[in-house]
Design a protein around this motif. Sequence first.
Motif, PDB file in Angstrom:
ATOM      1  N   UNK A 163       8.893  -5.667 -19.629  1.00 15.39           N
ATOM      2  CA  UNK A 163      10.068  -4.893 -20.008  1.00 15.39           C
ATOM      3  C   UNK A 163      10.857  -4.419 -18.794  1.00 15.39           C
ATOM      4  N   UNK A 164      10.239  -4.487 -17.611  1.00 15.54           N
ATOM      5  CA  UNK A 164      10.903  -4.057 -16.382  1.00 15.54           C
ATOM      6  C   UNK A 164      11.342  -5.228 -15.511  1.00 15.54           C
ATOM      7  N   UNK A 165      11.022  -6.454 -15.927  1.00 20.09           N
ATOM      8  CA  UNK A 165      11.332  -7.629 -15.115  1.00 20.09           C
ATOM      9  C   UNK A 165      12.842  -7.790 -14.942  1.00 20.09           C
ATOM     10  N   UNK A 224       7.225   0.587 -11.681  1.00 20.75           N
ATOM     11  CA  UNK A 224       8.314   1.498 -12.053  1.00 20.75           C
ATOM     12  C   UNK A 224       9.631   0.917 -11.537  1.00 20.75           C
ATOM     13  N   UNK A 225      10.729   1.465 -12.037  1.00 21.28           N
ATOM     14  CA  UNK A 225      12.039   0.978 -11.599  1.00 21.28           C
ATOM     15  C   UNK A 225      12.279   1.277 -10.123  1.00 21.28           C
ATOM     16  N   UNK A 226      11.606   2.316  -9.602  1.00 23.31           N
ATOM     17  CA  UNK A 226      11.847   2.717  -8.212  1.00 23.31           C
ATOM     18  C   UNK A 226      11.332   1.689  -7.223  1.00 23.31           C
ATOM     19  N   UNK A 227      10.364   0.891  -7.631  1.00 23.31           N
ATOM     20  CA  UNK A 227       9.851  -0.162  -6.746  1.00 23.31           C
ATOM     21  C   UNK A 227      10.915  -1.221  -6.472  1.00 23.31           C
ATOM     22  N   UNK A 228      11.942  -1.287  -7.329  1.00 25.38           N
ATOM     23  CA  UNK A 228      12.995  -2.283  -7.163  1.00 25.38           C
ATOM     24  C   UNK A 228      14.152  -1.780  -6.305  1.00 25.38           C
ATOM     25  N   UNK A 252      11.590 -10.911  -5.453  1.00 22.65           N
ATOM     26  CA  UNK A 252      10.301 -10.782  -4.779  1.00 22.65           C
ATOM     27  C   UNK A 252       9.666  -9.416  -5.044  1.00 22.65           C
ATOM     28  N   UNK A 253      10.457  -8.337  -4.974  1.00 22.78           N
ATOM     29  CA  UNK A 253       9.911  -7.009  -5.254  1.00 22.78           C
ATOM     30  C   UNK A 253       9.363  -6.939  -6.677  1.00 22.78           C
ATOM     31  N   UNK A 254      10.085  -7.516  -7.622  1.00 23.22           N
ATOM     32  CA  UNK A 254       9.609  -7.537  -9.004  1.00 23.22           C
ATOM     33  C   UNK A 254       8.339  -8.351  -9.146  1.00 23.22           C
ATOM     34  N   UNK A 255       8.264  -9.462  -8.424  1.00 19.31           N
ATOM     35  CA  UNK A 255       7.086 -10.320  -8.482  1.00 19.31           C
ATOM     36  C   UNK A 255       5.852  -9.615  -7.940  1.00 19.31           C
ATOM     37  N   UNK A 256       6.036  -8.775  -6.917  1.00 17.46           N
ATOM     38  CA  UNK A 256       4.916  -8.107  -6.266  1.00 17.46           C
ATOM     39  C   UNK A 256       4.568  -6.781  -6.935  1.00 17.46           C
ATOM     40  N   UNK A 257       5.575  -6.010  -7.302  1.00 13.70           N
ATOM     41  CA  UNK A 257       5.340  -4.625  -7.723  1.00 13.70           C
ATOM     42  C   UNK A 257       5.365  -4.401  -9.231  1.00 13.70           C
ATOM     43  N   UNK A 294       0.829  -1.206   0.000  1.00 15.43           N
ATOM     44  CA  UNK A 294       0.000   0.000   0.000  1.00 15.43           C
ATOM     45  C   UNK A 294       0.864   1.258   0.000  1.00 15.43           C
ATOM     46  N   UNK A 295       1.968   1.218   0.749  1.00 15.52           N
ATOM     47  CA  UNK A 295       2.866   2.367   0.784  1.00 15.52           C
ATOM     48  C   UNK A 295       3.502   2.605  -0.578  1.00 15.52           C
ATOM     49  N   UNK A 296       4.008   1.533  -1.198  1.00 19.16           N
ATOM     50  CA  UNK A 296       4.626   1.661  -2.519  1.00 19.16           C
ATOM     51  C   UNK A 296       3.601   2.151  -3.538  1.00 19.16           C
ATOM     52  N   UNK A 297       2.377   1.653  -3.443  1.00 22.21           N
ATOM     53  CA  UNK A 297       1.323   2.094  -4.363  1.00 22.21           C
ATOM     54  C   UNK A 297       1.001   3.569  -4.168  1.00 22.21           C
ATOM     55  N   UNK A 298       0.849   4.005  -2.921  1.00 18.98           N
ATOM     56  CA  UNK A 298       0.502   5.399  -2.649  1.00 18.98           C
ATOM     57  C   UNK A 298       1.636   6.354  -3.049  1.00 18.98           C
TER      58      UNK A 298
END
Length: 296
Positions: A221-223, A138-142, A211-216, A128-132
């Motif tokens: 193209x960003x995997x 985006x690359x920043x989620x990684x 895991x971050x990539x799997x969730x976010x 929820x925090x990453x989404x908000x």
Amino acid sequence: MNETKSDKIFDICNKLLVWFFIIIITYPLIYIISASISDPSYVNSGKMWLLPKDITFEGFKRVFQSKDIWIGYRNTIFYTLLGTFINLAVTLPCAYALARQELVGKGFIMGLLIFTMFFDGGLIPTYLLVRDLGMINTIWAMVIPSAASVWNIIVTMTFFKVTIPRGLEEAAEVDGASVFRTFFQIVLPLSAPIIAVMSLFYGVGHWNSYFNGLIFLSDRELFPLQLFLRDILIQQQMTTELMMQGTDIQAIGEQARIASIVKYAVMIVSAAPLLIIYPFLQRFFLKGVMIGSIKE
């Protein structure tokens, strides 16, 4: 200095123990490399136990035929470099500040940091925090959610306390250097071992992160590389299971053979870059793991 009989026995036992650990650590690595280029029939039957038999590069050929592998390599290298830079940019200044005795509220800040080592918000609040924050897909989620490790901050802080003489900093202050100038021009140039160690720790974490990539992430193209390798293994497994529902025994055996050889090739593809880089950082790593062990 003459060695006593007990000293010689102790040395022999130590050497035997070291060789034992070398063997149990090295054997799995050699086995995986050999299995990745051996005919799967020898691997599955147990006839290949150390050196490769009936060498074939079919597994690597099938892995690298996928264009997704190169996209994954590109993304993972980018995430590793950017993520490690962000990690160091957060960890080093934070650790240096906590290493200074005059920091106001140092105990409170350390308490907050240590608290996060024992209690975690959990997956749903993190998502929820990453989404908000608008970082989903985006690359920043990684790189942002793992911007710092409290344990690494503590290790780096210990290095600054033990290795950097306080008198050196005081001399810089007397000469009119600001805290920032002291940090960037005096402390960092003397901190190559801990910078290399932290780069290795953080870099390995980013390289192996999936895991971050799997969730976010949902855009392929960003995997990162790990997600594409995971997809290859799943596809091979699913293909084998689907073929098992048919009656073509020969085709089933061939697909199972391919799945087996691809499995080991995937392991080598994911680990090879780290194995290549590590020897160049080994001498710094050995210094880093001795932090705090000897104090004059």
